[in-house]
Design a protein around this motif. Sequence first.
Motif, PDB file in Angstrom:
ATOM      1  N   GLY A 102       8.264 -44.355  -2.490  1.00 55.07           N
ATOM      2  CA  GLY A 102       8.694 -43.184  -3.234  1.00 55.07           C
ATOM      3  C   GLY A 102      10.045 -43.440  -3.860  1.00 55.07           C
ATOM      4  O   GLY A 102      10.828 -44.267  -3.367  1.00 55.07           O
ATOM      5  N   GLY A 103      10.330 -42.753  -4.949  1.00 56.03           N
ATOM      6  CA  GLY A 103      11.605 -42.947  -5.619  1.00 56.03           C
ATOM      7  C   GLY A 103      12.223 -41.631  -6.050  1.00 56.03           C
ATOM      8  O   GLY A 103      11.519 -40.709  -6.455  1.00 56.03           O
ATOM      9  N   THR A 104      13.529 -41.544  -5.957  1.00 53.82           N
ATOM     10  CA  THR A 104      14.259 -40.348  -6.351  1.00 53.82           C
ATOM     11  C   THR A 104      14.403 -40.275  -7.869  1.00 53.82           C
ATOM     12  O   THR A 104      14.523 -41.300  -8.550  1.00 53.82           O
ATOM     13  CB  THR A 104      15.653 -40.361  -5.704  1.00 53.82           C
ATOM     14  N   ALA A 105      14.386 -39.048  -8.402  1.00 57.37           N
ATOM     15  CA  ALA A 105      14.661 -38.821  -9.823  1.00 57.37           C
ATOM     16  C   ALA A 105      15.479 -37.542  -9.967  1.00 57.37           C
ATOM     17  O   ALA A 105      15.365 -36.629  -9.146  1.00 57.37           O
ATOM     18  CB  ALA A 105      13.361 -38.710 -10.609  1.00 57.37           C
ATOM     19  N   ASN A 106      16.273 -37.481 -11.026  1.00 57.98           N
ATOM     20  CA  ASN A 106      17.075 -36.296 -11.317  1.00 57.98           C
ATOM     21  C   ASN A 106      16.835 -35.792 -12.734  1.00 57.98           C
ATOM     22  O   ASN A 106      17.179 -34.668 -13.061  1.00 57.98           O
ATOM     23  CB  ASN A 106      18.559 -36.602 -11.110  1.00 57.98           C
ATOM     24  N   THR A 107      16.208 -36.639 -13.576  1.00 51.84           N
ATOM     25  CA  THR A 107      15.940 -36.294 -14.966  1.00 51.84           C
ATOM     26  C   THR A 107      14.543 -36.780 -15.358  1.00 51.84           C
ATOM     27  O   THR A 107      13.919 -37.565 -14.635  1.00 51.84           O
ATOM     28  CB  THR A 107      16.950 -36.966 -15.906  1.00 51.84           C
ATOM     29  N   PHE A 108      14.074 -36.340 -16.518  1.00 54.20           N
ATOM     30  CA  PHE A 108      12.778 -36.829 -17.009  1.00 54.20           C
ATOM     31  C   PHE A 108      12.843 -38.325 -17.299  1.00 54.20           C
ATOM     32  O   PHE A 108      11.871 -39.048 -17.081  1.00 54.20           O
ATOM     33  CB  PHE A 108      12.361 -36.061 -18.266  1.00 54.20           C
ATOM     34  N   GLY A 141      17.669 -26.773 -10.566  1.00 56.34           N
ATOM     35  CA  GLY A 141      17.305 -25.363 -10.669  1.00 56.34           C
ATOM     36  C   GLY A 141      15.891 -25.182 -11.198  1.00 56.34           C
ATOM     37  O   GLY A 141      15.259 -26.119 -11.679  1.00 56.34           O
ATOM     38  N   LEU A 142      15.394 -23.942 -11.123  1.00 60.13           N
ATOM     39  CA  LEU A 142      14.015 -23.673 -11.522  1.00 60.13           C
ATOM     40  C   LEU A 142      13.786 -23.938 -13.003  1.00 60.13           C
ATOM     41  O   LEU A 142      12.745 -24.504 -13.390  1.00 60.13           O
ATOM     42  CB  LEU A 142      13.641 -22.226 -11.176  1.00 60.13           C
ATOM     43  N   GLU A 143      14.739 -23.571 -13.854  1.00 57.81           N
ATOM     44  CA  GLU A 143      14.577 -23.811 -15.288  1.00 57.81           C
ATOM     45  C   GLU A 143      14.522 -25.306 -15.586  1.00 57.81           C
ATOM     46  O   GLU A 143      13.759 -25.755 -16.454  1.00 57.81           O
ATOM     47  CB  GLU A 143      15.726 -23.158 -16.065  1.00 57.81           C
ATOM     48  N   GLY A 144      15.321 -26.074 -14.854  1.00 63.20           N
ATOM     49  CA  GLY A 144      15.294 -27.521 -15.033  1.00 63.20           C
ATOM     50  C   GLY A 144      13.960 -28.115 -14.642  1.00 63.20           C
ATOM     51  O   GLY A 144      13.415 -28.986 -15.340  1.00 63.20           O
ATOM     52  N   TYR A 145      13.414 -27.658 -13.520  1.00 63.89           N
ATOM     53  CA  TYR A 145      12.093 -28.125 -13.110  1.00 63.89           C
ATOM     54  C   TYR A 145      11.050 -27.769 -14.158  1.00 63.89           C
ATOM     55  O   TYR A 145      10.165 -28.572 -14.474  1.00 63.89           O
ATOM     56  CB  TYR A 145      11.697 -27.498 -11.770  1.00 63.89           C
ATOM     57  N   GLU A 150       7.157 -29.821 -17.722  1.00 60.64           N
ATOM     58  CA  GLU A 150       6.454 -29.688 -18.999  1.00 60.64           C
ATOM     59  C   GLU A 150       6.451 -31.026 -19.739  1.00 60.64           C
ATOM     60  O   GLU A 150       5.429 -31.437 -20.308  1.00 60.64           O
ATOM     61  CB  GLU A 150       7.119 -28.616 -19.858  1.00 60.64           C
ATOM     62  N   GLN A 151       7.573 -31.721 -19.720  1.00 62.03           N
ATOM     63  CA  GLN A 151       7.640 -33.049 -20.343  1.00 62.03           C
ATOM     64  C   GLN A 151       6.709 -34.034 -19.647  1.00 62.03           C
ATOM     65  O   GLN A 151       6.047 -34.852 -20.300  1.00 62.03           O
ATOM     66  CB  GLN A 151       9.075 -33.562 -20.301  1.00 62.03           C
ATOM     67  N   ALA A 152       6.648 -33.954 -18.315  1.00 66.42           N
ATOM     68  CA  ALA A 152       5.778 -34.851 -17.558  1.00 66.42           C
ATOM     69  C   ALA A 152       4.307 -34.606 -17.899  1.00 66.42           C
ATOM     70  O   ALA A 152       3.519 -35.561 -18.036  1.00 66.42           O
ATOM     71  CB  ALA A 152       6.018 -34.675 -16.061  1.00 66.42           C
ATOM     72  N   ARG A 153       3.934 -33.334 -18.052  1.00 68.34           N
ATOM     73  CA  ARG A 153       2.547 -33.020 -18.423  1.00 68.34           C
ATOM     74  C   ARG A 153       2.219 -33.546 -19.817  1.00 68.34           C
ATOM     75  O   ARG A 153       1.149 -34.120 -20.044  1.00 68.34           O
ATOM     76  CB  ARG A 153       2.319 -31.513 -18.351  1.00 68.34           C
ATOM     77  N   ILE A 176       5.668 -24.601  -7.042  1.00 70.77           N
ATOM     78  CA  ILE A 176       4.302 -25.067  -7.258  1.00 70.77           C
ATOM     79  C   ILE A 176       3.750 -24.508  -8.560  1.00 70.77           C
ATOM     80  O   ILE A 176       3.002 -25.170  -9.286  1.00 70.77           O
ATOM     81  CB  ILE A 176       3.391 -24.674  -6.073  1.00 70.77           C
ATOM     82  N   GLN A 177       4.143 -23.294  -8.898  1.00 66.48           N
ATOM     83  CA  GLN A 177       3.699 -22.687 -10.155  1.00 66.48           C
ATOM     84  C   GLN A 177       4.174 -23.494 -11.357  1.00 66.48           C
ATOM     85  O   GLN A 177       3.528 -23.499 -12.407  1.00 66.48           O
ATOM     86  CB  GLN A 177       4.214 -21.253 -10.256  1.00 66.48           C
ATOM     87  N   GLU A 178       5.304 -24.180 -11.211  1.00 70.52           N
ATOM     88  CA  GLU A 178       5.807 -25.019 -12.302  1.00 70.52           C
ATOM     89  C   GLU A 178       5.144 -26.392 -12.339  1.00 70.52           C
ATOM     90  O   GLU A 178       5.461 -27.212 -13.196  1.00 70.52           O
ATOM     91  CB  GLU A 178       7.328 -25.177 -12.191  1.00 70.52           C
ATOM     92  N   GLY A 179       4.242 -26.658 -11.396  1.00 69.82           N
ATOM     93  CA  GLY A 179       3.500 -27.913 -11.428  1.00 69.82           C
ATOM     94  C   GLY A 179       3.960 -28.963 -10.445  1.00 69.82           C
ATOM     95  O   GLY A 179       3.429 -30.080 -10.449  1.00 69.82           O
ATOM     96  N   LEU A 180       4.943 -28.632  -9.587  1.00 73.07           N
ATOM     97  CA  LEU A 180       5.360 -29.588  -8.560  1.00 73.07           C
ATOM     98  C   LEU A 180       4.206 -29.820  -7.588  1.00 73.07           C
ATOM     99  O   LEU A 180       3.478 -28.892  -7.243  1.00 73.07           O
ATOM    100  CB  LEU A 180       6.585 -29.078  -7.804  1.00 73.07           C
TER     101      LEU A 180
END
Length: 222
Positions: A102-108, A141-145, A150-153, A176-180
């Motif tokens: 597994g790997g950590t990420a903070n941005t797209f 934050g939630l907006e960031g997620y 959305e970019q990941a999708r 989870i609603q945001e797709g996590l």
Amino acid sequence: MIDKLHYISQKPLKGTQLDAIESVLVAGGKWIQLRVKDQPLPEVLELAIQSRKLCEQYGARLIVNDYPSIAVQAAAHGVHLGLTDMPVAEARFILGPNMIIGGTANTFEHIIHRVAEGADYIGLGPYRFTTTKQNLSPVIGLEGYRSIMEQARHAGFTIPIIAIGGIVAADIPDLIQEGLYGVAVSGSLTNQAATEKMMQAMNANLQIQTNYFNHQNRASIK
């Protein structure tokens, strides 16, 4: 298969890391990430070996944070790498083809890099400020997620992305609603008097929201 609820170990207010890990295992935890900082490697190895024995006893998987060689020596199931840790390709050479990375990420942009590296899952965070980790990356934050997922999708990424950083049971539905794919928690389980009750609440929220998210996705495709 990557579990949806990850426990990241820490030393409890009373007792040892092994005590905290066993408490989560007794409560039904199935994915333990052993996170040990600023300790001599022999001590980390011994803790990893004892953690692996506990996980084996309870039918859980052990992921070692930061140390691929220790993950191999302890017969763990995999390793989790931070943004400044060893590259995934180098860790894969040490671990072989079958162990989890597994790997950590903070941005797209970090997600793009982790996917290109061949990570098996991504820990995306932090969701909010947490004292568990020093040198904390910028809070998402939630907006960031929402923006990152959305970019990941749109990029067509299907890699499991786990939310991490100060998460409590009440946060799970929105995440989870945001797709996590799932969540990683530490303090929310470490010092709980009713660990099993908290674990049940988290798993229930994960299952309900995952079913709802999948239903919504199927409906949008029709």
